[in-house]
Write an enzyme that holds these catalytic residues in place. Structure first.
Site, PDB file in Angstrom:
ATOM      1  N   SER A 260     -12.615  -8.923  -3.487  1.00  0.00           N
ATOM      2  CA  SER A 260     -13.123  -7.826  -4.303  1.00  0.00           C
ATOM      3  C   SER A 260     -13.548  -8.384  -5.649  1.00  0.00           C
ATOM      4  O   SER A 260     -12.910  -9.295  -6.176  1.00  0.00           O
ATOM      5  CB  SER A 260     -12.012  -6.784  -4.501  1.00  0.00           C
ATOM      6  OG  SER A 260     -12.471  -5.755  -5.353  1.00  0.00           O
ATOM      7  N   ALA A 261     -14.625  -7.863  -6.230  1.00  0.00           N
ATOM      8  CA  ALA A 261     -15.092  -8.378  -7.521  1.00  0.00           C
ATOM      9  C   ALA A 261     -14.256  -7.856  -8.691  1.00  0.00           C
ATOM     10  O   ALA A 261     -13.978  -8.577  -9.639  1.00  0.00           O
ATOM     11  CB  ALA A 261     -16.562  -8.010  -7.732  1.00  0.00           C
ATOM     12  N   HIS A 262     -13.828  -6.585  -8.597  1.00  0.00           N
ATOM     13  CA  HIS A 262     -13.261  -5.972  -9.805  1.00  0.00           C
ATOM     14  C   HIS A 262     -11.822  -6.389 -10.112  1.00  0.00           C
ATOM     15  O   HIS A 262     -11.274  -6.004 -11.140  1.00  0.00           O
ATOM     16  CB  HIS A 262     -13.391  -4.441  -9.758  1.00  0.00           C
ATOM     17  CG  HIS A 262     -12.426  -3.727  -8.865  1.00  0.00           C
ATOM     18  ND1 HIS A 262     -11.250  -3.196  -9.330  1.00  0.00           N
ATOM     19  CD2 HIS A 262     -12.470  -3.447  -7.551  1.00  0.00           C
ATOM     20  CE1 HIS A 262     -10.618  -2.600  -8.319  1.00  0.00           C
ATOM     21  NE2 HIS A 262     -11.342  -2.741  -7.230  1.00  0.00           N
TER      22      HIS A 262
ATOM     23  N   THR B 229     -29.114  -1.715   1.712  1.00  0.00           N
ATOM     24  CA  THR B 229     -29.795  -2.508   0.685  1.00  0.00           C
ATOM     25  C   THR B 229     -28.770  -3.176  -0.214  1.00  0.00           C
ATOM     26  O   THR B 229     -27.834  -2.519  -0.689  1.00  0.00           O
ATOM     27  CB  THR B 229     -30.721  -1.602  -0.157  1.00  0.00           C
ATOM     28  OG1 THR B 229     -31.689  -1.039   0.727  1.00  0.00           O
ATOM     29  CG2 THR B 229     -31.418  -2.385  -1.260  1.00  0.00           C
TER      30      THR B 229
ATOM     31  N   GLN C  95      -6.047  -9.984  -4.334  1.00  0.00           N
ATOM     32  CA  GLN C  95      -5.203 -10.290  -5.503  1.00  0.00           C
ATOM     33  C   GLN C  95      -4.998 -11.789  -5.691  1.00  0.00           C
ATOM     34  O   GLN C  95      -4.263 -12.200  -6.585  1.00  0.00           O
ATOM     35  CB  GLN C  95      -3.825  -9.621  -5.358  1.00  0.00           C
ATOM     36  CG  GLN C  95      -3.843  -8.116  -5.460  1.00  0.00           C
ATOM     37  CD  GLN C  95      -4.127  -7.600  -6.858  1.00  0.00           C
ATOM     38  OE1 GLN C  95      -4.116  -8.340  -7.841  1.00  0.00           O
ATOM     39  NE2 GLN C  95      -4.400  -6.309  -6.957  1.00  0.00           N
TER      40      GLN C  95
ATOM     41  N   ASN D  29      -0.133  -6.909  -4.009  1.00  0.00           N
ATOM     42  CA  ASN D  29      -0.627  -6.293  -5.238  1.00  0.00           C
ATOM     43  C   ASN D  29       0.459  -5.615  -6.065  1.00  0.00           C
ATOM     44  O   ASN D  29       0.305  -5.428  -7.257  1.00  0.00           O
ATOM     45  CB  ASN D  29      -1.745  -5.289  -4.919  1.00  0.00           C
ATOM     46  CG  ASN D  29      -1.367  -4.333  -3.817  1.00  0.00           C
ATOM     47  OD1 ASN D  29      -1.058  -4.748  -2.702  1.00  0.00           O
ATOM     48  ND2 ASN D  29      -1.365  -3.054  -4.106  1.00  0.00           N
TER      49      ASN D  29
ATOM     50  N   ALA E 141     -13.005  -4.746  -1.299  1.00  0.00           N
ATOM     51  CA  ALA E 141     -12.021  -5.263  -0.342  1.00  0.00           C
ATOM     52  C   ALA E 141     -11.626  -4.203   0.679  1.00  0.00           C
ATOM     53  O   ALA E 141     -11.289  -4.530   1.815  1.00  0.00           O
ATOM     54  CB  ALA E 141     -10.801  -5.800  -1.081  1.00  0.00           C
ATOM     55  N   THR E 142     -11.668  -2.936   0.300  1.00  0.00           N
ATOM     56  CA  THR E 142     -11.334  -1.879   1.267  1.00  0.00           C
ATOM     57  C   THR E 142     -12.297  -1.945   2.450  1.00  0.00           C
ATOM     58  O   THR E 142     -11.878  -1.937   3.611  1.00  0.00           O
ATOM     59  CB  THR E 142     -11.423  -0.493   0.600  1.00  0.00           C
ATOM     60  OG1 THR E 142     -10.482  -0.452  -0.482  1.00  0.00           O
ATOM     61  CG2 THR E 142     -11.125   0.628   1.585  1.00  0.00           C
TER      62      THR E 142
ATOM     63  N   CYS F 211       2.441   7.026  -5.856  1.00  0.00           N
ATOM     64  CA  CYS F 211       2.769   8.451  -5.946  1.00  0.00           C
ATOM     65  C   CYS F 211       1.610   9.287  -5.427  1.00  0.00           C
ATOM     66  O   CYS F 211       0.984  10.050  -6.149  1.00  0.00           O
ATOM     67  CB  CYS F 211       3.111   8.849  -7.374  1.00  0.00           C
ATOM     68  SG  CYS F 211       2.250   7.886  -8.602  1.00  0.00           S
TER      69      CYS F 211
HETATM   70  C1  LIG Z   1      -7.536  -3.697  -4.958  1.00  0.00           C
HETATM   71  C2  LIG Z   1      -7.161  -4.161  -3.600  1.00  0.00           C
HETATM   72  C3  LIG Z   1      -7.875  -3.759  -2.469  1.00  0.00           C
HETATM   73  C4  LIG Z   1      -9.029  -2.794  -2.552  1.00  0.00           C
HETATM   74  O1  LIG Z   1     -10.140  -3.387  -3.117  1.00  0.00           O
HETATM   75  P1  LIG Z   1     -11.407  -2.498  -3.537  1.00  0.00           P
HETATM   76  O2  LIG Z   1     -12.439  -3.515  -3.867  1.00  0.00           O
HETATM   77  O3  LIG Z   1     -10.964  -1.681  -4.704  1.00  0.00           O
HETATM   78  O4  LIG Z   1     -11.767  -1.675  -2.360  1.00  0.00           O
HETATM   79  C5  LIG Z   1      -7.480  -4.241  -1.252  1.00  0.00           C
HETATM   80  N1  LIG Z   1      -6.439  -5.065  -1.131  1.00  0.00           N
HETATM   81  C6  LIG Z   1      -5.725  -5.490  -2.186  1.00  0.00           C
HETATM   82  C7  LIG Z   1      -4.587  -6.412  -2.001  1.00  0.00           C
HETATM   83  C8  LIG Z   1      -6.052  -5.035  -3.462  1.00  0.00           C
HETATM   84  O5  LIG Z   1      -5.335  -5.426  -4.504  1.00  0.00           O
END
Ligand SMILES: *Cc1c(COP(=O)(O)O)cnc(C)c1O
Length: 382
Positions: free
Chosen positions: A201-203, A241, A181, A153, A75-76, A326
């Site tokens: 984002s997948a994770h 790729t 989120q 988040n 997502a970044t 922090c």
């Molecule tokens: C975790 C998060 C991101 C970043 O996602 P990544 O896949 O870790 O780069 C961006 N925006 C929100 C709201 C998130 O919670």
């Protein structure tokens, strides 16, 4: 040592076992390891088919067309591509965003500000939500983009994107939404939300780290300036790729998320209620963010008389995170809590608890007991 109970699902989620099983089929010699861009043999064709299947799985969860999905590293990167990609196509651009966005949006907008792009930083209400009227009031003749998150988040509150999307579409201003989120936590439809660009984002959805996607609306087409140049992958929007195993993992994770969504929302709401009633006896606890417009899995609480730092040290059997970003040694309180008007003192006393697919009632009960015990002990020491 006893493993702490994981209550930090908003930071990341473990990969669902069915997703991990799928991913390993795309790595080794006996699997589908080919380059999805190889057009001259079956190794490439099979990998491409797997990537396209995943593209459809991700598109389905947000009611998009597969051709509107661009793979990224997370997502970044999606946030960077959406915001810089639009800004780069305009002279004297103006962008509207808020003070409680994820750093991926805030730092990108700060960087653009230094490049001469005009940015309006909106403050949300005490519930953590940016009001649609404020967005509309902030629009100027040169506004090219509004970027707002769907679910915050740190707080878990849900912004009224549908109303904002409707108003912006009438006015021809593009809307980018960070939905990292939100996906898998509430129904997300790019059609009802009327968004033009949406980061995923997948994770955060039981998929692997290091892969994400950007939804880019096709009709009418949203144009973006690529931020990574190379082989012209992803219709020129993002070269490199494609990581087949990561993409297959994200697709499967989003597929599972769609199947589980309804049940999971109910189960997590029950856990949230259980958690809050478990802390009922504890005095001086403040709930941060909207109580109604929210996803169930994220709870942000401030504990009077107890610094978040000490509380986290005391809660060594719980893996939680402080509301404070922090980043510096100076322990600045969370900019999100500050942005919604929480006092510096209570912001320093905030913790975020986030639940997910593998959280059990026993874990929630254990957390309540630990929190009550440690908060009372720390208070008695004062
Ligand atoms: C975790 C998060 C991101 C970043 O996602 P990544 O896949 O870790 O780069 C961006 N925006 C929100 C709201 C998130 O919670």
């Amino acid at each position: 040592m006893k493993k702490p109970v994981y209550l930090d699902y908003a930071a990341t989620t473990p990969v669902d076992p069915v997703v991990a099983d799928e991913m390993v089929k795309y790595l080794t010699q006996d699997g589908i390891f080919g380059n999805p861009a190889s057009r001259t043999h079956s190794f490439g064709w099979q990998a491409e088919a797997a990537v396209e299947n995943a593209r459809r799985q991700v598109a389905d969860l947000i009611h998009a067309d597969p051709r509107e999905i661009v793979w990224t590293s997370g997502a970044t990167e999606s946030d960077n591509l959406a915001i810089k990609g639009v800004a780069a196509l305009h002279q004297n651009a103006h962008i509207v965003t808020s003070t409680v966005e994820h750093k991926a949006v805030i730092d990108t907008c700060h960087w653009l500000e230094q490049q001469g792009v005009e940015i309006t930083w909106l403050n949300p209400g005490p519930d953590g939500r940016v009001a649609p009227e404020e967005v509309i009031e902030a629009l100027q003749g040169n506004t090219v983009l509004v970027s707002l998150m769907l679910v915050n988040n740190e707080l878990g509150c849900v912004t009224d994107i549908a109303t904002i999307g409707e108003a912006l579409r009438e006015r021809g201003v593009l809307l980018h939404v960070d939905a990292a989120q939100a996906a898998g936590k509430l129904p997300v439809s790019v059609k009802t939300l009327k968004v033009d660009l949406l980061s995923l984002s997948a994770h955060k959805v039981y998929g692997p780290k290091g892969v994400g996607a950007l939804y880019v609306r096709r009709a009418p087409e949203v144009r973006l300036e690529a931020q990574i140049h190379g082989g012209g992958h992803e219709r020129g929007m993002r070269s490199g790729t494609l990581p087949t195993h990561q993409i297959v993992g994200m697709g499967r994770a989003f597929d599972v998320a769609g199947q589980c969504l309804e049940d999971e929302v109910i189960r997590l709401e029950e856990l949230r209620q259980r958690f809050l009633s478990g802390l009922d006896q504890l005095e001086g606890v403040h709930f941060n963010g909207s109580e109604e417009q929210r996803v169930p899995g994220i709870v942000n609480l401030s504990f009077e008389g107890v610094e978040a730092e000490s509380l986290m040290l005391g809660l060594r059997y719980l893996a939680v995170s402080s509301g404070s970003a922090c980043a510096s040694a100076a322990m600045e309180p969370s900019y999100v809590l500050r942005g919604i008007g929480v006092s510096d003192q209570l912001a320093h006393r905030a913790l975020r608890f986030s639940f997910g697919r593998f959280t059990t009632e026993e874990e929630v009960d254990f957390a309540c007991q630990q929190i009550s015990e440690v908060v009372q002990r720390l208070r008695s020491l004062r």
